[in-house]
Write a protein that holds these residues in place. Structure first.
Motif, PDB file in Angstrom:
ATOM      1  N   LYS A   2       0.839  -1.188   0.000  1.00 16.40           N
ATOM      2  CA  LYS A   2       0.000   0.000   0.000  1.00 16.40           C
ATOM      3  C   LYS A   2       0.887   1.255   0.000  1.00 16.40           C
ATOM      4  O   LYS A   2       1.899   1.300   0.723  1.00 16.40           O
ATOM      5  CB  LYS A   2      -0.842  -0.033   1.286  1.00 16.40           C
ATOM      6  CG  LYS A   2      -2.025   0.863   1.271  1.00 16.40           C
ATOM      7  CD  LYS A   2      -2.967   0.544   2.416  1.00 16.40           C
ATOM      8  CE  LYS A   2      -4.090   1.575   2.394  1.00 16.40           C
ATOM      9  NZ  LYS A   2      -4.879   1.608   3.575  1.00 16.40           N
ATOM     10  N   ILE A   4       0.883   5.127   0.966  1.00 18.09           N
ATOM     11  CA  ILE A   4       0.128   6.118   1.741  1.00 18.09           C
ATOM     12  C   ILE A   4       0.863   7.460   1.672  1.00 18.09           C
ATOM     13  O   ILE A   4       2.058   7.527   1.964  1.00 18.09           O
ATOM     14  CB  ILE A   4      -0.013   5.662   3.219  1.00 18.09           C
ATOM     15  CG1 ILE A   4      -0.795   4.345   3.308  1.00 18.09           C
ATOM     16  CG2 ILE A   4      -0.675   6.752   4.062  1.00 18.09           C
ATOM     17  CD1 ILE A   4      -0.988   3.825   4.729  1.00 18.09           C
ATOM     18  N   GLU A   9      -3.676   9.187   7.836  1.00 17.03           N
ATOM     19  CA  GLU A   9      -3.999   7.812   7.412  1.00 17.03           C
ATOM     20  C   GLU A   9      -2.887   6.844   7.838  1.00 17.03           C
ATOM     21  O   GLU A   9      -3.150   5.743   8.319  1.00 17.03           O
ATOM     22  CB  GLU A   9      -4.182   7.751   5.882  1.00 17.03           C
ATOM     23  CG  GLU A   9      -4.591   6.364   5.402  1.00 17.03           C
ATOM     24  CD  GLU A   9      -4.636   6.231   3.879  1.00 17.03           C
ATOM     25  OE1 GLU A   9      -4.523   7.264   3.166  1.00 17.03           O
ATOM     26  OE2 GLU A   9      -4.775   5.083   3.403  1.00 17.03           O
ATOM     27  N   MET A  10      -1.639   7.296   7.687  1.00 14.97           N
ATOM     28  CA  MET A  10      -0.516   6.434   8.099  1.00 14.97           C
ATOM     29  C   MET A  10      -0.575   6.171   9.602  1.00 14.97           C
ATOM     30  O   MET A  10      -0.430   5.034  10.068  1.00 14.97           O
ATOM     31  CB  MET A  10       0.821   7.100   7.721  1.00 14.97           C
ATOM     32  CG  MET A  10       2.058   6.292   8.091  1.00 14.97           C
ATOM     33  SD  MET A  10       2.234   4.748   7.164  1.00 14.97           S
ATOM     34  CE  MET A  10       2.135   3.538   8.464  1.00 14.97           C
ATOM     35  N   GLN A  12      -3.171   6.393  11.695  1.00 14.18           N
ATOM     36  CA  GLN A  12      -4.340   5.562  12.070  1.00 14.18           C
ATOM     37  C   GLN A  12      -4.100   4.109  11.689  1.00 14.18           C
ATOM     38  O   GLN A  12      -4.432   3.193  12.457  1.00 14.18           O
ATOM     39  CB  GLN A  12      -5.618   6.083  11.378  1.00 14.18           C
ATOM     40  CG  GLN A  12      -6.106   7.427  11.896  1.00 14.18           C
ATOM     41  CD  GLN A  12      -6.198   7.477  13.423  1.00 14.18           C
ATOM     42  OE1 GLN A  12      -6.707   6.549  14.049  1.00 14.18           O
ATOM     43  NE2 GLN A  12      -5.669   8.531  14.027  1.00 14.18           N
ATOM     44  N   THR A  13      -3.499   3.878  10.514  1.00  6.73           N
ATOM     45  CA  THR A  13      -3.197   2.508  10.069  1.00  6.73           C
ATOM     46  C   THR A  13      -2.226   1.852  11.053  1.00  6.73           C
ATOM     47  O   THR A  13      -2.411   0.693  11.469  1.00  6.73           O
ATOM     48  CB  THR A  13      -2.564   2.540   8.649  1.00  6.73           C
ATOM     49  OG1 THR A  13      -3.470   3.212   7.776  1.00  6.73           O
ATOM     50  CG2 THR A  13      -2.284   1.140   8.130  1.00  6.73           C
ATOM     51  N   ALA A  16      -3.866   1.044  14.413  1.00  7.68           N
ATOM     52  CA  ALA A  16      -4.746  -0.134  14.292  1.00  7.68           C
ATOM     53  C   ALA A  16      -3.912  -1.415  14.267  1.00  7.68           C
ATOM     54  O   ALA A  16      -4.267  -2.416  14.916  1.00  7.68           O
ATOM     55  CB  ALA A  16      -5.598  -0.011  13.031  1.00  7.68           C
ATOM     56  N   LEU A  17      -2.801  -1.370  13.538  1.00 11.57           N
ATOM     57  CA  LEU A  17      -1.926  -2.561  13.483  1.00 11.57           C
ATOM     58  C   LEU A  17      -1.382  -2.886  14.868  1.00 11.57           C
ATOM     59  O   LEU A  17      -1.313  -4.050  15.278  1.00 11.57           O
ATOM     60  CB  LEU A  17      -0.771  -2.313  12.501  1.00 11.57           C
ATOM     61  CG  LEU A  17      -1.156  -2.319  11.019  1.00 11.57           C
ATOM     62  CD1 LEU A  17      -0.055  -1.686  10.168  1.00 11.57           C
ATOM     63  CD2 LEU A  17      -1.440  -3.757  10.543  1.00 11.57           C
ATOM     64  N   ASP A  88       5.268  -3.787   3.164  1.00 15.56           N
ATOM     65  CA  ASP A  88       3.800  -3.765   3.208  1.00 15.56           C
ATOM     66  C   ASP A  88       3.250  -2.375   2.928  1.00 15.56           C
ATOM     67  O   ASP A  88       2.216  -2.233   2.290  1.00 15.56           O
ATOM     68  CB  ASP A  88       3.320  -4.222   4.594  1.00 15.56           C
ATOM     69  CG  ASP A  88       3.722  -5.658   4.868  1.00 15.56           C
ATOM     70  OD1 ASP A  88       3.288  -6.548   4.116  1.00 15.56           O
ATOM     71  OD2 ASP A  88       4.507  -5.881   5.816  1.00 15.56           O
ATOM     72  N   ILE A  89       3.936  -1.348   3.484  1.00 10.91           N
ATOM     73  CA  ILE A  89       3.433   0.020   3.336  1.00 10.91           C
ATOM     74  C   ILE A  89       4.587   0.949   2.973  1.00 10.91           C
ATOM     75  O   ILE A  89       5.641   0.925   3.639  1.00 10.91           O
ATOM     76  CB  ILE A  89       2.792   0.528   4.651  1.00 10.91           C
ATOM     77  CG1 ILE A  89       1.614  -0.362   5.062  1.00 10.91           C
ATOM     78  CG2 ILE A  89       2.358   1.987   4.515  1.00 10.91           C
ATOM     79  CD1 ILE A  89       1.030  -0.040   6.424  1.00 10.91           C
TER      80      ILE A  89
END
Ligand SMILES: Nc1ncnc2c1ncn2[C@@H]1O[C@H](COP(=O)(O)OP(=O)(O)OP(=O)(O)O)[C@@H](O)[C@H]1O
Ligand SMILES: CC(C)(CO)[C@@H](O)C(=O)[O-]
Ligand code: BAL
Length: 283
Positions: A2, A4, A9-10, A12-13, A16-17, A88-89
């Motif tokens: 992904k 970003i 957004e980064m 929050q992602t 969450a992880l 992954d990001i």
């Protein structure tokens, strides 16, 4: 994988992880990736559940006459290499999002930043410290990987992370070199074919000192004379600094021992390159 761009957004992602119990590995870079960056990504992949790469040419660590505007960029190529390394990001924010109007906070650093690149590039490590602290807050990593090519940067980040109790494990990774010994660097792309040959004087200087030291020479003055001779024999090369220092405190030393750092910055034409080696350790 992904991509970003957005800071919120980064974050929050990442949060969450973390709530899912994922271990986040983080490799901060300025992009234009090469095999040195790839080695950091592969190790990050091995040590974490989620691998995040940041690509951000941070304006606050460049001096007014430095190469911010011409720093090489290739987001598409970087994403291809990052994906091949199991990223992954990819987090690639804009400067406007990282430094919005009203931004004013700095990090005050100590004596580790006084010599070497800190002396040649006033304000550089403050810029690095601020952006790394911000990136840690945004990416929420468990571990972060940095190359030993930027030896002083690694020392400063280790110190700052410990001093400020940032909950990130810092991992230092070996210098990756071209087959002929030149340390890989995004800035190598500035070199003309002739300058690329001349740039080998940095590696030759490291080898000259290592060989003398292995034969028993410990006088810093004599070791540095041998290194200077290698640079001096190269027409396009101008020494910015060439020093032997304690590998932990970065204080100057008169006698070299195992663990002593040889660090150098040399201009080849208009390109400033850095390299280093720790005596008694692998090159
Ligand atoms: N040859 C290398 N071997 C190992 N790590 C490296 C190497 N080159 C860069 N790194 C590491 O990659 C990370 C990102 O560095 P950066 O994006 O500034 O790359 P760079 O090639 O060093 O660029 P520059 O030309 O600005 O020096 C840093 O932790 C740096 O130490
Ligand atoms: C650590 C870093 C990404 C901060 O901008 C940069 O200094 C670099 O690439 O070494
Ligand atoms: N690799 C260090 C980043 C810089 O030269 O600004």
């Amino acid at each position: 994988m992904k991509l970003i761009h957005d800071v919120q957004e980064m974050q929050q992602t990442a949060l969450a992880l973390r709530r899912q119990g994922k271990r986040i590995s983080f490799v901060p870079t300025m992009g234009f990736l090469h095999e040195g960056h790839a080695s950091l990504l592969r190790e990050g992949r091995r040590q974490g559940d989620v691998l995040v790469l940041s690509i951000f040419v941070n304006p606050t660590q460049f001096g007014p006459t430095e190469d911010l505007d011409r720093y090489p960029r290739n987001l598409a190529g970087d994403c291809a290499l990052a994906e091949a390394c199991g990223t992954d990001i990819v987090f690639a924010p804009t400067a406007a999002a990282m430094y919005p109007p009203g931004f004013q906070t700095t990090v005050s650093l100590g004596p580790l930043t006084a010599p070497l690149c800190g002396a040649s590039r006033p304000g550089h490590f403050n810029g690095v410290a601020v952006v790394v602290t911000k990136l840690f807050g945004i990416v929420q990593p468990d571990i972060a990987l940095f190359g030993k090519k930027d030896f002083q940067q690694l020392a400063v980040i280790r110190r700052m992370t410990a001093d400020l109790n940032l909950p990130v494990e810092i991992i230092g990774m070996p210098i990756v070199r071209e087959p002929d010994g030149l340390a890989m660097s995004s800035r190598n792309s500035y070199l003309s074919p002739e300058e690329r040959q001349q740039a080998l004087c940095l590696y030759r200087a490291l080898l000259a000192v290592r060989e003398l030291f292995e034969r028993g020479e410990t006088s810093a003055e004599l070791l540095l004379t041998a290194a200077r001779a290698q640079i001096g024999a190269t027409s396009a090369a101008v020494i910015d600094y060439l020093e032997l220092r304690d590998g932990i405190t970065l204080e100057p030393v008169a006698q070299a021992i195992n663990g002593t750092l040889l660090a150098l910055a040399v201009k080849i034409g208009s390109t400033r390159l850095i390299d280093n080696t720790v005596l008694g350790e692998e090159l």
